[in-house]
Design a protein around this motif. Sequence first.
Motif, short mmCIF file in Angstrom:
data_model
loop_
_atom_site.label_atom_id
_atom_site.label_comp_id
_atom_site.label_asym_id
_atom_site.label_seq_id
_atom_site.Cartn_x
_atom_site.Cartn_y
_atom_site.Cartn_z
N VAL A 132 0.85 -1.17 -0.04
CA VAL A 132 0.15 0.06 0.14
C VAL A 132 0.75 1.27 0.09
CG1 VAL A 132 -1.60 1.42 1.27
CG2 VAL A 132 -1.89 -0.99 1.11
N VAL A 133 1.87 1.21 0.47
CA VAL A 133 2.80 2.39 1.09
C VAL A 133 3.26 3.06 -0.37
CG1 VAL A 133 5.01 2.98 1.81
CG2 VAL A 133 3.36 2.03 3.32
N PRO A 134 3.70 2.35 -1.18
CA PRO A 134 4.02 3.18 -2.53
C PRO A 134 2.85 3.74 -3.25
CG PRO A 134 4.79 0.97 -2.31
CD PRO A 134 3.83 1.12 -1.38
N THR A 135 1.56 3.57 -3.02
CA THR A 135 0.46 4.18 -3.39
C THR A 135 0.13 5.28 -2.91
OG1 THR A 135 -1.33 2.75 -2.27
CG2 THR A 135 -0.41 1.90 -4.24
N LEU A 136 0.67 5.41 -1.68
CA LEU A 136 0.14 6.77 -0.97
C LEU A 136 0.88 8.15 -1.36
CD1 LEU A 136 0.02 5.17 2.45
CD2 LEU A 136 -2.00 5.34 1.09
N LYS A 137 0.10 9.18 -1.29
CA LYS A 137 0.53 10.47 -1.31
C LYS A 137 1.08 10.89 -0.03
CE LYS A 137 -3.61 13.10 -0.35
NZ LYS A 137 -4.66 14.10 -0.26
N THR A 138 2.25 11.39 0.14
CA THR A 138 2.73 11.52 1.45
C THR A 138 3.28 13.09 1.71
OG1 THR A 138 5.05 11.34 0.48
CG2 THR A 138 4.17 9.42 1.43
N GLY A 139 3.19 13.32 2.97
CA GLY A 139 3.49 14.73 3.38
C GLY A 139 5.00 15.07 3.58
N THR A 140 5.18 16.38 4.04
CA THR A 140 6.41 16.84 4.58
C THR A 140 6.83 16.01 5.81
OG1 THR A 140 6.18 18.82 3.59
CG2 THR A 140 8.14 18.71 5.07
N ARG A 141 7.81 15.09 5.82
CA ARG A 141 7.97 14.46 6.92
C ARG A 141 8.38 15.01 8.16
NH1 ARG A 141 11.78 10.98 9.29
NH2 ARG A 141 13.49 12.03 8.31
N LEU A 142 7.58 14.66 9.41
CA LEU A 142 7.95 15.53 10.40
C LEU A 142 9.20 14.58 11.04
CD1 LEU A 142 6.34 17.42 12.16
CD2 LEU A 142 5.13 15.23 13.17
#
Lengths: 245, 245
Positions: B163-173
């Motif tokens: 699933v992870v590669p399909t997610l949009k991700t944000g600016t990492r904390l």
Amino acid sequence: MPDIVTAAMIVIGDEILSGRTKDRNIGHLADMMTAIGVDLKEVRVVADDEDDIIAAVNALRHRYDYVFTTGGIGPTHDDITADSVAKAFGVACDYDEKAMALLAQSYAARNIEFNDARKRMARMPVGADHIDNPVSVAPGFRIGNVHVMAGVPSIFQAMLDNVVPTLKTGTRLRSATVSCPHGEGIIGGPLAKIQEAHPDTIIGSYPKYLDGTFSTDLVVRARTQAALDAARQAVEAMVAALPAR
Amino acid sequence: MPDIVTAAMIVIGDEILSGRTKDRNIGHLADMMTAIGVDLKEVRVVADDEDDIIAAVNALRHRYDYVFTTGGIGPTHDDITADSVAKAFGVACDYDEKAMALLAQSYAARNIEFNDARKRMARMPVGADHIDNPVSVAPGFRIGNVHVMAGVPSIFQAMLDNVVPTLKTGTRLRSATVSCPHGEGIIGGPLAKIQEAHPDTIIGSYPKYLDGTFSTDLVVRARTQAALDAARQAVEAMVAALPAR
């Protein structure tokens, strides 16, 4: 008719949601509630955010007999549980006289300054009762049906030990586990029929996957020994009739 | 401006609420989300109860970018997640053609009967996409922003990796931890001032209690390295100025 007593838990803390700290309190509360005959029906993990805490407290306290919270009652700026719970109940949060006296005495005995941060730990919703903290003095509290406790596991456990004797308890859900050397696919059909024939039980099927092979724990739960035994025997007979693995 | 992507998790299963099984999936999801820059904002643990699952799915899917569920997708009668999620979305739950083919092939290759219980694992909300299960074939699924995965930790982890590669991700904390050899009482005041002076950071204070002594981990989190460094340096200076223990 069995007495049913229900509870929910709110785990408060950014550190659980970030993964930095792995929660150990959910499992402990679940074990304790099962042991005394209280059904834990829901757990929420929320951030150190006032709105989120208030929303969770108000959603759960009307729905269940008891609510237990862990976390956010220390002396630092991110400890906002007492204020949030007070707001959820619509009462003021203030320095509790008895808690102030307890903490003042404890710090004086150790020659430690009772500073403003430490005084924060004496704040609680007006009208709340103490939950004694035999580990590190600073008390938790109970307001209405909401019990507010520490997040550090050893302190949470000690506080919970003081809460348990004050709770009304229901008819304990007895349980029996039948081990099945097969995965769930072969038992799904007959197990559903056993569940249908024993509506006063809850039959759970918990697969385990080890070294490339599935096996299953079949857990029967019921509030009377007779119901438990009848369903357990049916499950055992079903497993015995399966081909050997 | 940093991109913020949010998520919630629903852990489905009586066995977690009874204490029989200790959850290991919350911590894993939390770690993964932090690593990729998705903020896990809330977790709910709910019973194997259709109404409870529907309520949790609908409360969370509108509020967060992603929802992840674990548990309740096996072949037994207590596996009701697919039906419940379908109802939450107001769509039918049916045997998925591609999942039926996959499972039929897998069972045929092993000379195992593809019985009705096993066919249950091919049921999913109409319109859902598969989440591949490299461990034991039976797929999870995604519908809308809700990702439905297995509860067995090794299978959940394998599905999540897909699933992870399909997610949009944000600016990492980003985060930095400063160890403080004192309890929280001595640092509560100055730490609150540092938090005020660094509003673009989140500073958490996590007490540890070991052998009768408190110490504290001070965790600074920020979405830029500059903000992180500035707050971390302030916290380090504060700790350095404390009396030695």
